[in-house]
Write a protein that holds these residues in place. Structure first.
Motif, short mmCIF file in Angstrom:
data_model
loop_
_atom_site.label_atom_id
_atom_site.label_comp_id
_atom_site.label_asym_id
_atom_site.label_seq_id
_atom_site.Cartn_x
_atom_site.Cartn_y
_atom_site.Cartn_z
N MET A 199 57.78 13.93 2.32
CA MET A 199 58.12 14.67 1.11
C MET A 199 57.32 14.13 -0.09
O MET A 199 56.85 14.90 -0.93
N THR A 200 57.15 12.83 -0.15
CA THR A 200 56.42 12.21 -1.26
C THR A 200 54.94 12.56 -1.22
O THR A 200 54.36 13.00 -2.23
N LEU A 201 54.31 12.41 -0.06
CA LEU A 201 52.88 12.66 0.05
C LEU A 201 52.56 14.15 -0.14
O LEU A 201 51.60 14.51 -0.82
N LEU A 209 52.91 15.05 -3.87
CA LEU A 209 51.81 14.61 -4.72
C LEU A 209 50.67 15.65 -4.73
O LEU A 209 50.12 15.98 -5.78
N ILE A 210 50.35 16.16 -3.56
CA ILE A 210 49.31 17.18 -3.48
C ILE A 210 49.81 18.49 -4.08
O ILE A 210 49.08 19.21 -4.77
N GLY A 211 51.07 18.80 -3.86
CA GLY A 211 51.65 20.02 -4.41
C GLY A 211 51.68 20.03 -5.92
O GLY A 211 51.51 21.09 -6.55
N ILE A 212 51.87 18.87 -6.53
CA ILE A 212 51.87 18.79 -8.00
C ILE A 212 50.52 19.22 -8.55
O ILE A 212 50.44 19.97 -9.54
N GLU A 213 49.45 18.76 -7.92
CA GLU A 213 48.12 19.14 -8.39
C GLU A 213 47.91 20.63 -8.27
O GLU A 213 47.37 21.28 -9.19
N ARG A 214 48.33 21.23 -7.16
CA ARG A 214 48.19 22.68 -6.97
C ARG A 214 49.07 23.44 -7.96
O ARG A 214 48.69 24.49 -8.46
N GLU A 215 50.26 22.91 -8.23
CA GLU A 215 51.17 23.57 -9.17
C GLU A 215 50.60 23.56 -10.58
O GLU A 215 50.66 24.56 -11.31
N ARG A 216 50.02 22.44 -10.97
CA ARG A 216 49.44 22.32 -12.32
C ARG A 216 48.24 23.25 -12.48
O ARG A 216 47.94 23.70 -13.58
N SER A 217 47.56 23.54 -11.38
CA SER A 217 46.42 24.46 -11.42
C SER A 217 46.84 25.90 -11.27
O SER A 217 46.00 26.80 -11.17
N ASN A 218 48.17 26.13 -11.19
CA ASN A 218 48.74 27.47 -11.14
C ASN A 218 48.30 28.26 -9.92
O ASN A 218 47.93 29.43 -10.00
N LEU A 230 57.41 21.43 1.70
CA LEU A 230 58.00 22.04 2.89
C LEU A 230 57.05 21.99 4.09
O LEU A 230 57.48 21.73 5.22
N VAL A 231 55.76 22.25 3.84
CA VAL A 231 54.79 22.20 4.93
C VAL A 231 54.69 20.80 5.50
O VAL A 231 54.71 20.60 6.73
N CYS A 232 54.58 19.80 4.63
CA CYS A 232 54.46 18.41 5.08
C CYS A 232 55.74 17.95 5.77
O CYS A 232 55.69 17.31 6.83
#
Length: 237
Positions: free
Chosen positions: A20-22, A25-34, A44-46
């Motif tokens: 969930m943590t790893l 972290l990647i999801g945050i970057e994708r979320e910030r890039s909209n 969920l995928v991880c």
């Protein structure tokens, strides 16, 4: 030596939390890039990949000592890679001028691999992969935008009163703005429904498929075109 087909509950909890943590972290970057697949999707995928890996490796431990039973910890994990491919395909969009979402689709696929690594207990590989993915999505993205990014495709649609020099004037303007015209289409508009100037004037719609430089500013372009006082409408996609 412990039983290779058994894992404790605390170890299961640790691996799920790590996934969930790893993934987050990647999801945050994708979320910030909209992007379409963001924070929760990557988690969920991880998390799902880790769970399937745990199930594949340890979920059938009760059958490990049965006669004529061969355990293959990778049997369900292999199906994850195929299944995630369909999920990633949903983030790829063809907008008419370009294809977007490929990087997000790739990040989902890599996150699934990270989840499988966590589920198998390969923490070092999972953490290093997460750091490298973040490096690619954040740092390399800035480098690409500044130094490597090719000209972007856009579609410019102009509705105007036709004059003998209109096309030549538009072409010259695009050259001055360093905008490369890949395709130009000119269509006559129905002048009977036009309230612009007189019905004796011929109205046309000029559609330009162009490549613009990185310094392209949509507002500046539209402002300059409006100064012509010749266009009924201006659209930039």
């Amino acid at each position: 030596m412990g039983d290779p087909w058994y894992i404790g509950q605390w170890d299961i909890l640790l691996r799920l939390l790590a996934a969930m943590t790893l993934g987050g972290l990647i999801g945050i970057e994708r979320e910030r890039s909209n992007h379409a697949a963001g924070f929760r999707t990557h988690i969920l995928v991880c998390l799902g990949s880790t769970l399937i890996m745990l199930l594949s490796a340890y979920g059938f431990a009760g059958f490990a000592n049965e006669a004529n039973v061969r355990m293959d910890p990778a049997r369900l994990a292999a199906a994850v890679i195929t299944g995630v491919g369909f999920l990633g395909a949903g983030t790829i969009l063809f907008t008419g001028k370009s294809i977007t979402g490929l990087t997000t689709a790739a990040s989902i696929w890599v996150v699934a691999g990270i989840g499988l690594a966590v589920g198998a207990g390969f923490y070092f590989a999972a953490i290093v992969s997460t750091v490298l993915v973040l490096l690619n999505l954040w740092v390399f993205n800035k480098v690409e935008r500044r130094y490597l990014k090719a000209n972007k495709p856009h579609i410019i649609t102009l509705s105007a009163v036709s004059t003998p020099v209109l096309i030549e004037k538009i072409s010259h303007f695009m050259e001055e703005e360093k905008i490369a015209v890949r395709k130009m289409t000119v269509n006559d508009l129905d002048i009977s429904s036009s309230n612009y100037r007189s019905e004796l004037e011929r109205h046309v719609e000029v559609t330009l498929h162009v490549l613009v430089p990185n310094s392209f500013n949509t507002v500046s372009l539209v402002t300059k075109l409006q100064e012509w006082h010749q266009f009924r409408s201006i659209s930039v996609e």
